[in-house]
Design a protein around this motif. Structure first.
Motif, PDB file in Angstrom:
ATOM      1  N   ASP A  53       0.863  -1.179   0.000  1.00 14.03           N
ATOM      2  CA  ASP A  53       0.000   0.000   0.000  1.00 14.03           C
ATOM      3  C   ASP A  53       0.897   1.226   0.000  1.00 14.03           C
ATOM      4  O   ASP A  53       2.100   1.130   0.218  1.00 14.03           O
ATOM      5  N   ALA A  91      -7.794  -4.915  -1.552  1.00 14.59           N
ATOM      6  CA  ALA A  91      -8.410  -5.190  -0.251  1.00 14.59           C
ATOM      7  C   ALA A  91      -8.926  -6.632  -0.198  1.00 14.59           C
ATOM      8  O   ALA A  91     -10.023  -6.898   0.282  1.00 14.59           O
ATOM      9  N   VAL A  98      -4.888   1.595   0.834  1.00 14.92           N
ATOM     10  CA  VAL A  98      -5.562   0.308   0.635  1.00 14.92           C
ATOM     11  C   VAL A  98      -4.555  -0.699   0.077  1.00 14.92           C
ATOM     12  O   VAL A  98      -3.857  -0.426  -0.894  1.00 14.92           O
ATOM     13  N   ARG A  99      -4.486  -1.887   0.681  1.00 13.09           N
ATOM     14  CA  ARG A  99      -3.557  -2.942   0.251  1.00 13.09           C
ATOM     15  C   ARG A  99      -4.006  -3.495  -1.100  1.00 13.09           C
ATOM     16  O   ARG A  99      -5.196  -3.702  -1.334  1.00 13.09           O
ATOM     17  N   HIS A 100      -3.015  -3.743  -1.971  1.00 10.60           N
ATOM     18  CA  HIS A 100      -3.315  -4.289  -3.292  1.00 10.60           C
ATOM     19  C   HIS A 100      -2.091  -5.006  -3.856  1.00 10.60           C
ATOM     20  O   HIS A 100      -0.969  -4.783  -3.413  1.00 10.60           O
TER      21      HIS A 100
END
Length: 106
Positions: free
Chosen positions: A45, A64, A82-84
């Motif tokens: 992120d 996410a 946001v994690r991706h």
């Protein structure tokens, strides 16, 4: 004003199989990616808002925890923080826009 010819920007391999040409404006960074089939980017992120545009090929983007299979003409907006992660199913061309500028890509 800036006039830029992408062919005059040397591509950088940011991670294996991910070749990027960077354009930096005052408030945003635009990245033209050429991604080799099977190449992946680890989950991460950053504080930057990111708009992912698929221009060619098939790319799997997980945002996410939700996997998305993307093709030409598809766009995903990822809020900052946001994690991706991603994986190129085929050779692909992507256009990413980051706000604010990605100083780490200068």
């Amino acid at each position: 004003m800036q006039l830029i010819h992408l062919d005059e920007i040397a591509p950088r391999e940011v991670v294996p199989g991910h070749h990027a040409r960077f354009v930096h404006a005052e408030n945003m960074t635009v990245v033209h990616w050429r991604i080799e089939a099977g190449s992946s980017i680890h989950e991460h992120d950053h504080p930057h808002e990111q708009v992912v545009n698929v221009l060619a090929g098939t790319y799997e983007l997980t945002v996410a925890g939700k996997p998305l299979t993307l093709g030409p003409g598809m766009v995903v907006v990822i809020p900052g923080g946001v994690r991706h992660s991603g994986r190129s199913i085929t050779d692909a061309l992507l256009l990413d826009v980051f706000y604010p500028c990605r100083e780490d890509y200068r």
